[in-house]
Design an enzyme around this catalytic site. Structure first.
Site, short mmCIF file in Angstrom:
data_model
loop_
_atom_site.label_atom_id
_atom_site.label_comp_id
_atom_site.label_asym_id
_atom_site.label_seq_id
_atom_site.Cartn_x
_atom_site.Cartn_y
_atom_site.Cartn_z
CB SER A 47 -0.95 -0.06 1.20
OG SER A 47 -2.05 0.81 1.01
CD GLU A 84 -2.79 -2.67 -4.08
OE1 GLU A 84 -4.00 -2.72 -3.83
OE2 GLU A 84 -2.01 -1.93 -3.44
CG HIS A 122 -5.64 -2.63 -0.10
ND1 HIS A 122 -4.82 -2.21 -1.12
CD2 HIS A 122 -5.35 -1.84 0.95
CE1 HIS A 122 -4.09 -1.18 -0.70
NE2 HIS A 122 -4.39 -0.93 0.55
#
Lengths: 319, 319
Positions: B104, B205, B277
């Site tokens: 992330s 992503e 995630h």
């Protein structure tokens, strides 16, 4: 003074047709001759027609000979066709006196046009959200729009918030005004459509963003070397700030502004510009040379008299 | 095989302390010696301590001599300190055998590290969200993590979705793997922290984004010349897609993928990589050379045997 206004949809599809119709009526009530692009109400997925349709609409707006080419609405759609926009045709239309006006997603076309041609467009209202607002069109917005159509406008001004009452900055002269929606502008960075503006005045606004995302975009512009070389940064309105209570714990837009000021040091960061996703919006010439100064909290942004061409053109239409 | 795992917080403050504790316990239950950075639980606004605190934590992780330096959680905090991260110290620690793992927001450090030093880090789990997941840590994630800590992992694989059953691509060799969170990666573009990777394999992503925002970021990377020069683009998991029913009208992630494929032509766009995630995430070496090929819908991504240094180092700790 009757003007010819060409309305077209370069971005998202119009969902609120009632607002669009109200906006058209309001422009007519102001005395203007309104021409609506044949694909203004087209729909393809979330767009006002597919890419080819919207590109053709932009070309028709450029070929319309209108005094004003006004977007029906913003949304999303221009960044994905930046490599196909007829920049030269738009710049030529501007030279002949058509003023292009819009906001939000339109930021992409405006700044790409500066990058590709240096031509000036106006950050300003859209038909539906502004002229067609359910509560009625905003007086100040309409006065600024009238300044543009009458060729009388030479600048704008606003009062900075009390929080920035002590802000001092050296008057700015001979600086290119550019910017618009922060998210859309940042999405041009690294591409050939991001204008190279040194010693300019960069204005920004945004809506429905978390403060951390606003900060991340500003950091990207800063680390790309963009912010440090401007003469001033001007914050417009940031609406619908998505702060998370109890999570952000004091981290808000003010924190973002303060940190930006601390890190930029020599570049003044002004706030309170009445522009953004708000009813009361001034019109701003993107790509034009401006001067900027303050008396106390009152800021004056001046672009001087523009558009000798458009005056001749105006007469052709208004007599 | 007992490993020394150093846990630190370079980004957001830990709000879910229970998940963090569960994650620590899980790592201990796997037999590891867990060392927790003194500021792992610090809080400043939305961050795990102010910028100086988090920078010091990164330095301590680099100096820890641990086998694994693992982020407590992602969130937000690294992009704003990209100009102050001790890249050389981190690269030196990696050379000595410490593997940096995260996801992330950690994408920023990972790709900036590639830009600045070429050092390899791992896209993978975080303590709280993954090892401390309320439903228990994911088996596949733990198996991949074990591959890393045991030095046995040489690649990964996945099955592409039925929709892409007919996708064919030329096997990729000798390509640098890079990427991570699309939003964080894109926020590096135009800055000195965006790596220049030609003929690489770019994986992406994201979570909680509208399809139009995903498309806008991909268009930015494309128009910046980044996507066209890759050997392959690999879509990981895009979770919490914020589609607006009745508004997007068929404009979704599939539309975005199809349009990207049509415009990139020569660069294959794969989908289905189990990373993002989501609980089931593989570990991926950002900055490492990889090969990639498919048999039918099954894709194999291979980085071969790595880390001669870390093996010596491992023995020093595990005996």
């Amino acid at each position: 003074m009757t003007k010819h206004i060409y309305i077209y949809s370069p971005s998202s599809a119009i969902r609120d047709k009632a607002a669009f119709r109200r906006g058209v009526k309001r422009l007519q009530a102001l005395g203007h001759e309104v021409e609506i692009d044949p694909d203004a109400l087209s729909v393809h997925q979330r767009f006002a027609g597919d890419d080819a349709t919207r590109l053709a609409a932009i070309s028709r707006a450029a070929a319309s000979g209108a005094n004003i080419a006004l977007i029906a609405r913003g949304g999303y759609g221009l960044t994905r066709i930046l490599d196909q926009i007829p920049y030269k045709a738009v710049a030529k239309a501007i030279q002949k006196g058509t003023e292009f006006v819009g906001c939000s997603d339109f930021t992409a076309l405006q700044n790409a046009l500066v990058a590709k041609t240096g031509a000036v467009t106006w950050s300003g209202p859209a038909v539906g959200e502004d002229f067609g607002a359910e509560a009625g069109a905003d007086d100040i917005m309409e006065a600024c729009f009238d300044d543009l159509v009458s060729g009388q406008g030479e600048g704008t001004g606003w009062r900075m918030p009390a929080r920035d009452a002590d802000l001092k900055f050296k008057p700015v002269e001979d600086a290119v005004l550019w910017g618009g929606n922060l998210c859309v502008l940042t999405s041009l960075l690294g591409t050939p459509y991001f204008p190279v503006v040194d010693k300019g005045v960069l204005f920004i606004e945004d809506t429905n963003e978390h403060p951390y995302r606003i900060e991340r975009m500003l950091d990207q512009l800063k680390m790309a070397g963009v912010l440090g070389k401007q003469k001033a940064i001007v914050f417009g309105q940031f609406t619908g700030i998505r702060k998370v209570p109890g999570y952000d714990r004091g981290f808000g837009l003010d924190t973002v502004v303060d940190r930006l000021r601390a890190s930029l040091k020599k570049v003044p960061v002004l706030t309170g510009l009445p522009f953004g996703h708000v009813p009361t919006k001034v019109l701003l010439p993107v790509g034009a040379k401006v001067a900027m100064a303050a008396e106390g909290r009152d800021v004056f942004l001046v672009w001087g008299h523009r558009h000798a061409h458009s005056h001749d053109h105006d007469h052709a239409h208004s007599h």
